[in-house]
Write an enzyme that holds these catalytic residues in place. Structure first.
Site, PDB file in Angstrom:
ATOM      1  N   ASP A 187       0.619  -0.882  -0.066  1.00 46.07           N
ATOM      2  CA  ASP A 187      -0.090   0.117  -0.121  1.00 46.07           C
ATOM      3  C   ASP A 187       0.859   1.341   0.239  1.00 46.07           C
ATOM      4  O   ASP A 187      -0.092   2.505  -0.150  1.00 46.07           O
ATOM      5  CB  ASP A 187      -0.960  -0.215   1.407  1.00 46.07           C
ATOM      6  CG  ASP A 187      -2.064  -1.284   0.743  1.00 46.07           C
ATOM      7  OD1 ASP A 187      -2.607  -1.080  -0.594  1.00 46.07           O
ATOM      8  OD2 ASP A 187      -3.199  -1.799   2.024  1.00 46.07           O
TER       9      ASP A 187
ATOM     10  N   TYR B  34      -9.895  -1.618   1.941  1.00 47.22           N
ATOM     11  CA  TYR B  34      -9.614  -1.418   3.056  1.00 47.22           C
ATOM     12  C   TYR B  34      -9.415  -0.133   3.913  1.00 47.22           C
ATOM     13  O   TYR B  34      -9.101   0.445   3.675  1.00 47.22           O
ATOM     14  CB  TYR B  34      -8.221  -2.310   3.105  1.00 47.22           C
ATOM     15  CG  TYR B  34      -8.705  -3.342   3.729  1.00 47.22           C
ATOM     16  CD1 TYR B  34      -9.077  -3.948   4.783  1.00 47.22           C
ATOM     17  CD2 TYR B  34      -8.094  -5.015   2.824  1.00 47.22           C
ATOM     18  CE1 TYR B  34      -9.652  -5.763   5.723  1.00 47.22           C
ATOM     19  CE2 TYR B  34      -8.246  -6.017   3.368  1.00 47.22           C
ATOM     20  CZ  TYR B  34      -9.132  -6.205   4.791  1.00 47.22           C
ATOM     21  OH  TYR B  34      -9.360  -7.956   4.992  1.00 47.22           O
TER      22      TYR B  34
ATOM     23  N   HIS C  51      -1.996 -10.007   6.634  1.00 49.20           N
ATOM     24  CA  HIS C  51      -1.720  -8.786   6.591  1.00 49.20           C
ATOM     25  C   HIS C  51       0.230  -8.521   6.906  1.00 49.20           C
ATOM     26  O   HIS C  51      -0.164  -8.935   8.202  1.00 49.20           O
ATOM     27  CB  HIS C  51      -2.511  -7.747   6.902  1.00 49.20           C
ATOM     28  CG  HIS C  51      -4.223  -7.305   6.687  1.00 49.20           C
ATOM     29  ND1 HIS C  51      -4.855  -6.343   5.779  1.00 49.20           N
ATOM     30  CD2 HIS C  51      -5.096  -8.230   6.965  1.00 49.20           C
ATOM     31  CE1 HIS C  51      -5.862  -6.986   5.116  1.00 49.20           C
ATOM     32  NE2 HIS C  51      -5.650  -7.704   5.785  1.00 49.20           N
TER      33      HIS C  51
ATOM     34  N   ASP D 165      13.046   3.851  16.515  1.00 48.31           N
ATOM     35  CA  ASP D 165      13.825   3.984  16.382  1.00 48.31           C
ATOM     36  C   ASP D 165      14.401   4.571  17.805  1.00 48.31           C
ATOM     37  O   ASP D 165      14.357   6.187  18.009  1.00 48.31           O
ATOM     38  CB  ASP D 165      14.776   5.365  15.684  1.00 48.31           C
ATOM     39  CG  ASP D 165      16.107   6.230  15.948  1.00 48.31           C
ATOM     40  OD1 ASP D 165      16.865   5.269  16.618  1.00 48.31           O
ATOM     41  OD2 ASP D 165      17.115   6.591  15.257  1.00 48.31           O
TER      42      ASP D 165
ATOM     43  N   ASP E 100      16.064   5.294  21.721  1.00 50.15           N
ATOM     44  CA  ASP E 100      16.766   6.274  21.744  1.00 50.15           C
ATOM     45  C   ASP E 100      17.213   6.148  23.268  1.00 50.15           C
ATOM     46  O   ASP E 100      16.171   7.335  23.889  1.00 50.15           O
ATOM     47  CB  ASP E 100      17.075   7.588  21.579  1.00 50.15           C
ATOM     48  CG  ASP E 100      17.696   7.872  20.559  1.00 50.15           C
ATOM     49  OD1 ASP E 100      18.265   6.816  19.741  1.00 50.15           O
ATOM     50  OD2 ASP E 100      18.077   9.262  19.474  1.00 50.15           O
TER      51      ASP E 100
ATOM     52  N   PHE F  13      20.529  -4.397   4.314  1.00 50.24           N
ATOM     53  CA  PHE F  13      20.747  -3.965   5.989  1.00 50.24           C
ATOM     54  C   PHE F  13      22.172  -4.509   6.784  1.00 50.24           C
ATOM     55  O   PHE F  13      21.460  -4.236   8.046  1.00 50.24           O
ATOM     56  CB  PHE F  13      19.367  -3.562   6.627  1.00 50.24           C
ATOM     57  CG  PHE F  13      18.484  -2.057   5.908  1.00 50.24           C
ATOM     58  CD1 PHE F  13      18.841  -1.963   5.107  1.00 50.24           C
ATOM     59  CD2 PHE F  13      17.955  -1.974   6.675  1.00 50.24           C
ATOM     60  CE1 PHE F  13      18.368  -1.341   3.928  1.00 50.24           C
ATOM     61  CE2 PHE F  13      16.849  -0.476   6.358  1.00 50.24           C
ATOM     62  CZ  PHE F  13      16.855  -0.497   4.592  1.00 50.24           C
TER      63      PHE F  13
ATOM     64  N   GLU G 100      27.489  -5.830  11.014  1.00 45.02           N
ATOM     65  CA  GLU G 100      27.467  -4.863  12.102  1.00 45.02           C
ATOM     66  C   GLU G 100      26.686  -4.545  13.562  1.00 45.02           C
ATOM     67  O   GLU G 100      26.226  -5.492  14.020  1.00 45.02           O
ATOM     68  CB  GLU G 100      26.627  -3.820  11.309  1.00 45.02           C
ATOM     69  CG  GLU G 100      27.627  -2.873  10.091  1.00 45.02           C
ATOM     70  CD  GLU G 100      26.890  -2.413   9.565  1.00 45.02           C
ATOM     71  OE1 GLU G 100      27.919  -1.055   9.199  1.00 45.02           O
ATOM     72  OE2 GLU G 100      25.848  -1.669   9.378  1.00 45.02           O
TER      73      GLU G 100
ATOM     74  N   ASP H  11      23.699   3.049  18.266  1.00 47.00           N
ATOM     75  CA  ASP H  11      22.438   3.888  17.940  1.00 47.00           C
ATOM     76  C   ASP H  11      22.005   2.523  17.224  1.00 47.00           C
ATOM     77  O   ASP H  11      22.556   2.118  15.754  1.00 47.00           O
ATOM     78  CB  ASP H  11      22.312   4.856  16.758  1.00 47.00           C
ATOM     79  CG  ASP H  11      21.335   5.610  16.840  1.00 47.00           C
ATOM     80  OD1 ASP H  11      20.322   5.321  17.057  1.00 47.00           O
ATOM     81  OD2 ASP H  11      21.011   6.129  15.950  1.00 47.00           O
ATOM     82  N   LEU H  12      20.393   2.223  17.500  1.00 42.92           N
ATOM     83  CA  LEU H  12      20.078   1.004  16.547  1.00 42.92           C
ATOM     84  C   LEU H  12      18.581   1.307  16.283  1.00 42.92           C
ATOM     85  O   LEU H  12      18.041   1.999  16.970  1.00 42.92           O
ATOM     86  CB  LEU H  12      20.296  -0.434  17.301  1.00 42.92           C
ATOM     87  CG  LEU H  12      19.408  -0.622  18.939  1.00 42.92           C
ATOM     88  CD1 LEU H  12      18.709  -0.757  18.970  1.00 42.92           C
ATOM     89  CD2 LEU H  12      20.425  -1.422  19.601  1.00 42.92           C
TER      90      LEU H  12
HETATM   91 CU    CU Z   1      -8.018  -8.600   5.277  1.00 45.08          CU
END
Ligand code: CU
Ligand code: NAG
Ligand code: NAG
Ligand code: NAG
Ligand code: NAG
Ligand code: NAG
Ligand code: NAG
Ligand code: NAG
Ligand code: NAG
Ligand code: NAG
Ligand code: NAG
Ligand code: NAG
Length: 805
Positions: A408, A489, A539, A546, A548, A682, A686, A692-693
């Site tokens: 979508d 939807y 779905h 992110d 911190d 990605f 590492e 920072d993850l």
């Molecule tokens: Cu559905």
């Protein structure tokens, strides 16, 4: 939080250690007199003695100024107009306005603020640095060529200064380095191809008339439509499609995703020259016919069983139907905010403060609403939280369901995030915000497409009763909500903040299902109407969080509960079968992708190992499923290939990078084998130790629609959610701070005290207006032309009316 010792049989009494006794540092306890006054009032209410009451003083949200500019918000009207004018002036882009464009012209699809790199943002937010230089992300659709492509451009700096502002291909946020270009398979879909399918349909109109007394000829009185797969099937260098017939609804309910007719044709539509496109075959009731002639011959020689069709009707309409329930004619309960808003809003900067929480709301075409710089008690918990993509992967023995896997984000959640219905989607008293986006040389503003409100949950946050008292705390929550309707939807997104420092992210689905023709689909769905299968599908909605926690350097800790067999010093050699916890940290990205543990036996924590609490435990937030989640059932999807590598797991943790801001690209579905963002890239080993993850997580539902999905799927059961909760982050639950709690002391069957901690005792007359009164003000979108710029001539447009992709 307090160790208990239980004694006695029958009536348990709590031996309360001294730390447990209530101390009331901030607010004076209610005096005996107040408590008595309250009791008297309660008694009078019971006796229905009318008391003179002043009207409630309902206040609006406090207007505040955000501490910083919202650097994730929308471009301003003049900024957009300048950028658009500037882009049209760049001869090498060769742009045509959408109004004047055909399928062989280049157009400008979107212009929006490019989010700044996090390092620049943090300098601004945390160190009094200057605001990051603003850039725009523009996406153009280059169709004036044999091989049409989309291209991402970085335009800036803005505001536009002739001679200084420039554009360059935007490439750094994508894993595929092709100058921000992605092929466009849709260049001719809504124009040339739509006409071509009508020709195909006309070629079999004798059959469609005989089968269903219906034709699809492109006339206003057509009762049959042609609907396709999404994305187009990418088979080596060939682009194939399957189209099917759907009966059209002849009313406003637009339910045609539920009226498939079971006849399908496959075409090869590689390239842009329709004279080279051809029909490759037909499929009906389990039989594949190699050509139109073969199908027609079979049909008219009586070898084709006629199965009827699915037709629109009240069963597919959202209006009330069925007997009226006995007491349903009375007004149902509603939530009220007797003194109005208890939060603060900077509407211009979309910044909110509530009960220790604060955050900014951003808005983008791809994701719709996102939240940024979420802080609790002044400390950042999450830098960025928002939707990345939503996938609906269907399956079926028929070629349409088999090939359908909507991404979508291709259409965008922003453009379809329509005005909310006050009193239904959100309480009447909510604060509503607007969002602006760019389409077809205009800026469109969805009025009231985001709501924020406080509400009481239907259960207390905490309670306890003992021999001498009972206590409970109100569970007041704060919700940020928007709804995007993508075709059939409706996705409802809620971010809910609680007073214990936790927050929940939830998605709910309603609207019409996309159903399948029943024949030969027994293994792919329930039989739910005449010739209708519910059509199973997954779905999966990918989100970015992110975190911190007390700084950017965080680690994922897994705390597993494991069965355990041991002897203890006191067990005199007897072996004990019991359990214990096993802790581990995720070292690097090779271990960064995983699923929820069976039986929920592993806690997933985001901790800061360098910030232990005074007991030595690393402070952190726990991530836990809330109302069920799902990842994709299909393995190595033949349709999606590498486009949705984020859908394979529940939780995925990667090092945060300016070059990896999103798990997807809106056009991943245009090149599924080699998409612009391949999420797998990605993960290259590492370190995830105190770095920072980013936690990417999936919400989702395995959906096998049943008759209760008619006429629409319902929000009550089609839902998925996740919670983030403090874990060893505070020394006690911060919910203890609220004064909206009560303690009732009792003895010998009598209440001896009611302590309300100073919570408001105002009694006032509420003027309640049934919510439908407001709905006559529902407006749709406000549109302002940007090229030419006509800021003083705004007009309204139906929310559903803008073009897509
Ligand atoms: Cu559905
Ligand atoms: C610019 O676009 C037009 C169509 O809008 C096309 O006919 C023309 O060839 C294009 N020019 C260049 C230099 O690509
Ligand atoms: C953001 O980071 C990327 C990747 O390091 C870099 O290419 C880009 O120039 C940066 N943007 C700005 C505005 O500094
Ligand atoms: C930022 O500026 C404010 C007000 O001038 C000051 O109180 C604060 O200490 C500064 N913060 C930093 C990190 O320099
Ligand atoms: C840039 O130059 C164009 C053409 O010369 C002019 O129409 C436009 O107003 C200028 N824009 C700005 C922001 O100065
Ligand atoms: C329709 O049928 C005619 C006659 O068989 C054929 O030439 C034509 O290619 C068909 N059209 C399409 C779009 O398949
Ligand atoms: C076929 O459809 C037309 C119009 O859509 C209608 O007038 C006619 O009565 C229908 N015929 C039958 C046999 O249902
Ligand atoms: C539909 O419209 C066309 C053109 O106006 C007309 O020829 C045809 O008879 C109509 N069909 C029906 C079923 O009403
Ligand atoms: C939303 O837009 C409408 C129409 O332009 C305006 O009246 C209203 O004040 C806006 N709301 C906010 C919160 O800015
Ligand atoms: C999916 O691909 C992976 C990696 O190539 C492979 O190990 C696995 O067996 C495949 N699964 C299926 C069902 O094809
Ligand atoms: C997915 O991408 C990888 C790496 O580019 C490639 O080797 C593989 O063939 C792709 N898989 C599919 C199904 O296209
Ligand atoms: C991970 O970080 C912690 C805390 O900074 C440190 O003590 C530990 O040695 C690191 N572990 C690895 C494997 O680097």
């Amino acid at each position: 939080m307090v160790s208990h010792t239980w004694i006695g049989i029958g009536v348990a009494a709590l031996l309360a250690p001294t730390v447990c006794s209530q101390s009331l540092p901030k607010f004076a306890p209610a005096s005996q007199g107040q408590a008595v006054g309250r009791r008297a009032l309660a008694a009078s209410l019971k006796q229905r003695t009318p008391l003179p009451r002043a009207p409630c003083t309902v206040r609006d949200a406090l207007n505040i100024e955000a501490p910083k500019e919202n650097i994730w918000g929308e471009l301003s009207g003049p900024e957009t107009a300048d950028i658009v004018a500037w882009l049209f002036a760049q001869k090498d882009l060769n742009l045509t306005t959408v109004e004047n464009a055909g399928s062989w012209d280049n157009t400008l699809l979107s212009v929006e603020l490019m989010h700044p790199n996090k390092t620049d943002a943090l300098t601004y937010l945390d160190s009094n640095g200057t605001a990051p230089v603003r850039y725009a992300r523009a996406v153009i659709n280059n169709q004036a060529t044999e091989e049409p492509y989309y291209q991402d451009l970085l335009v800036g700096p803005i505001p536009v200064v002739n001679g200084t502002t420039h554009w360059e291909p935007l490439e750094y946020p994508f894993t595929r380095k092709t100058g921000g270009r992605v092929r466009n398979l849709a260049a001719d879909v809504y124009t040339v191809f739509a006409k071509w399918t009508l020709e195909v349909s006309a070629n079999v109109s004798d059959i469609t008339l005989d089968l269903w007394n219906a034709t699809a000829l492109g006339l206003d009185n057509d009762t049959l439509g042609i609907g396709s797969i999404d994305p187009l099937y990418q088979d080596g260098d060939r682009i194939r499609r399957w189209d099917g017939f759907w009966s059209l609804s002849q009313d406003i309910f637009a339910s045609s995703s539920m009226t498939p007719m079971g006849l399908y044709f496959m075409s090869d539509t590689t390239g842009r020259d329709p004279s080279k496109w051809f029909v490759e075959g037909w499929y009906y009731n389990g039989i594949f016919y190699e050509s139109t002639e073969e199908f027609r011959d079979a049909y008219w020689s009586g070898k084709v069983e006629k199965l009827g069709g699915n037709f629109d009707g009240p069963w597919a309409h959202t209006d009330q139907q069925g007997d009226i329930l006995p007491q349903d004619v009375l007004s149902p309960p509603v939530t009220v905010a007797p003194q109005g808003a208890r939060y603060s809003v900077d509407a211009k900067r979309k910044y909110i403060e509530w009960m220790g929480w604060s955050f900014y709301i951003g808005f983008s075409r791809d994701s719709g609403m996102i939240l940024n710089d979420i802080r609790y008690k002044g400390k950042r918990i999450i830098y960025e939280l928002g939707l990345e993509e939503a996938l609906s992967h269907y399956a079926g023995s028929d070629p349409i369901q088999s090939h359908t896997a909507y991404l979508d984000g291709y259409y965008g959640f922003g453009p379809y995030s329509f005005e909310l219905l006050k009193g239904y989607d959100c309480p009447d008293y909510a604060t509503y915000l607007n969002s602006t986006f760019y389409v077809s040389e205009t800026s469109r503003t969805h009025i009231n497409n985001i709501c924020v409100f406080e509400a009481e949950s239907d259960f207390p946050l905490a309670r306890h009763s003992a021999a001498k008292y009972v206590a409970a705390t109100k569970n007041i929550k704060f919700v940020v909500r928007s709804i995007s309707t993508l075709g059939n939807y409706d996705y409802l997104f809620s971010y809910t903040f609680f007073m214990d420092g936790s927050l929940a992210i939830e998605v709910r689905a309603s609207g019409y299902i996309q159903a399948a023709f029943y024949a030969k689909n027994e293994d792919y769905g329930f039989h739910i109407h005449d010739q209708l299968s519910g059509s199973m599908h997954d779905h999966v909605l990918n989100f970015k969080a992110d975190f911190d926690i007390l700084g950017t350097d965080n680690t994922i800790e897994l705390v597993k509960q494991v069965p355990f067999t041991t002897t203890y010093p006191w067990s005199k050699g007897k072996v004990f079968n019991t359990m214990k916890i096993e802790r581990s940290f995720i070292d690097n990205e090779d271990e960064g992708r995983f699923n929820w543990a069976p039986n929920a036996q592993a806690q997933v924590l985001v901790v800061n190992r360098d910030e232990p609490n005074r007991f030595g435990e690393p402070r952190g937030y726990r991530i836990l499923p809330y109302t069920g989640t799902a990842h994709l059932t299909v393995e190595n999807s033949t349709v999606l290939n590498n486009a949705t590598n984020w859908a394979r797991h529940d939780i995925m943790v990667s090092q945060r990078k300016d070059t990896e801001p999103h798990s997807i690209h809106r056009y991943n579905n245009q090149d599924t084998h080699d998409p612009p963002v391949n999420f797998d890239n990605f993960f290259d080993g590492e370190s995830l130790n105190q770095t920072d993850l980013v936690v990417w997580f999936n919400l989702g539902m395995h959906h096998i629609p049943h008759t209760g999905d008619l006429p629409t799927t319902v929000f009550t059961t089609a839902h998925s959610g996740i919670q983030f909760m403090p874990s060893n982050y505070f020394e006690v639950g911060p919910n203890q701070e609220t004064i909206n709690m009560v303690r009732v002391d009792y003895s010998d069957g009598k209440v001896t005290d009611v302590v309300n901690f100073g919570s408001s005792k105002e009694v006032c007359e509420l003027s309640y207006e049934p919510s439908y009164t407001d709905l006559w003000e529902y407006k749709g979108d406000v549109v302002v032309r940007k090229f030419p710029y006509m800021p003083n001539e705004p007009y309204y447009a139906s929310p559903g009316s803008q073009g897509s992709s």
